[in-house]
Enzyme design. Structure first.
Site, mmCIF file in Angstrom:
data_model
loop_
_atom_site.group_PDB
_atom_site.id
_atom_site.type_symbol
_atom_site.label_atom_id
_atom_site.label_comp_id
_atom_site.label_asym_id
_atom_site.label_seq_id
_atom_site.Cartn_x
_atom_site.Cartn_y
_atom_site.Cartn_z
ATOM 1 N N GLY A 17 0.790 -1.230 0.000
ATOM 2 C CA GLY A 17 0.000 0.000 0.000
ATOM 3 C C GLY A 17 0.820 1.277 0.000
ATOM 4 C CG LEU A 31 -2.520 -8.157 -6.618
ATOM 5 C CD1 LEU A 31 -1.467 -9.127 -6.111
ATOM 6 C CD2 LEU A 31 -1.965 -7.345 -7.784
ATOM 7 C CG ASN A 40 1.299 3.457 -5.635
ATOM 8 O OD1 ASN A 40 1.632 4.482 -6.225
ATOM 9 N ND2 ASN A 40 1.947 2.298 -5.783
ATOM 10 C CG HIS A 55 -0.491 -2.362 -15.420
ATOM 11 N ND1 HIS A 55 -0.830 -3.570 -14.849
ATOM 12 C CD2 HIS A 55 0.471 -2.640 -16.338
ATOM 13 C CE1 HIS A 55 -0.122 -4.535 -15.415
ATOM 14 N NE2 HIS A 55 0.678 -3.992 -16.325
HETATM 15 C C1 GAR Z 1 2.288 -1.061 -7.817
HETATM 16 O O1 GAR Z 1 3.518 -1.048 -8.482
HETATM 17 C C2 GAR Z 1 1.152 -1.214 -8.806
HETATM 18 O O2 GAR Z 1 1.422 -0.602 -10.041
HETATM 19 C C3 GAR Z 1 1.109 -2.707 -8.949
HETATM 20 O O3 GAR Z 1 1.284 -3.203 -7.648
HETATM 21 C C4 GAR Z 1 2.160 -2.302 -6.950
HETATM 22 C C5 GAR Z 1 1.548 -2.034 -5.591
HETATM 23 O O4 GAR Z 1 2.473 -1.382 -4.760
HETATM 24 N N1 GAR Z 1 -0.135 -3.133 -9.506
HETATM 25 C C6 GAR Z 1 -0.236 -4.171 -10.328
HETATM 26 O O5 GAR Z 1 0.711 -4.861 -10.662
HETATM 27 C C7 GAR Z 1 -1.650 -4.430 -10.844
HETATM 28 N N2 GAR Z 1 -1.624 -5.272 -11.996
HETATM 29 P P1 GAR Z 1 2.038 -0.721 -3.385
HETATM 30 O O6 GAR Z 1 1.233 -1.790 -2.622
HETATM 31 O O7 GAR Z 1 3.319 -0.403 -2.683
HETATM 32 O O8 GAR Z 1 1.211 0.483 -3.692
#
Ligand code: GAR
Length: 192
Positions: free
Chosen positions: A13, A86, A15, A105
């Site tokens: 999390g 996911l 982001n 993404h």
């Molecule tokens: C991020 O890099 C996002 O782009 C990716 O998961 C990560 C989550 O990071 N999403 C995907 O791959 C979706 N297909 P976070 O939990 O540190 O925000």
């Protein structure tokens, strides 16, 4: 009234954290709920730190009931943000929030999207193909993985010698820099 954001995340999390930080100071919008399919997800701790309520759900609740739709409607959520979430979004949720669900993404769609393309899998595939650039895509979610209309992309150059950690770092930098601002701009354009 402030626009109301709900965040779905499955893992760390980071982001979600940037989004919560950004809107904590905003007079335009606020994060009202964090939802996860993973009871161990660190995003739950992050939500707690911001005193934002969270909800953990099961596959059964997500795909076989309308509980989550009801919860989001009760909270009058204006925008649903998938930040490292996911699972595929069910048709019922898409229909309840048309053009109001966006996904992040970690690559330049339409390349490197689809089922199984998440996190490190994406970066490994990008490196294995000898790509000279990668980046991030923010797009509307639809019933397929990584296929809705693109809202924003940013790129970086992959230097010779860049490894998985480096590519991951560069992607994360772009995500943290752009995602909250893209959300803010989108909310500004949305009719109340
Ligand atoms: C991020 O890099 C996002 O782009 C990716 O998961 C990560 C989550 O990071 N999403 C995907 O791959 C979706 N297909 P976070 O939990 O540190 O925000």
């Amino acid at each position: 009234m402030k626009k109301r954001i709900a965040i779905f995340a499955s893992g760390s999390g980071s982001n979600a954290q940037k989004i919560m930080e950004h809107f904590k100071r905003s007079t335009e919008a606020e994060v009202v709920l964090v939802l996860t399919n993973n009871a161990q997800a660190y995003v739950l701790q992050r939500a707690d730190n911001f005193e934002i309520p969270s909800h953990i759900f099961t596959r059964q609740e997500f795909y076989e009931t309308d509980d989550i739709i009801r919860m989001l409607k009760t909270l009058q959520v204006d925008l649903i943000v998938l930040a490292g979430f996911l699972w595929l979004v069910p048709q019922t949720l898409l229909a309840a929030f048309p053009n109001k669900i966006i996904n992040l993404h970690p690559a330049l769609l339409p390349k490197y999207g689809g089922k199984g393309m998440y996190g490190d899998n994406v970066h490994k595939a990008v490196l294995a193909n000898g790509e000279e650039e990668s980046g991030i895509t923010i797009h509307f979610a639809n019933a397929q993985f990584d296929e809705g209309e693109i809202i924003h992309q940013s790129k970086f150059k992959i230097e010779p010698g860049d490894n998985l950690e480096m590519v991951k770092f560069k992607v994360q930098q772009l995500e943290h820099q752009h995602f909250p601002k893209v959300i803010e701009n989108l909310l500004k354009k949305m009719k109340s």
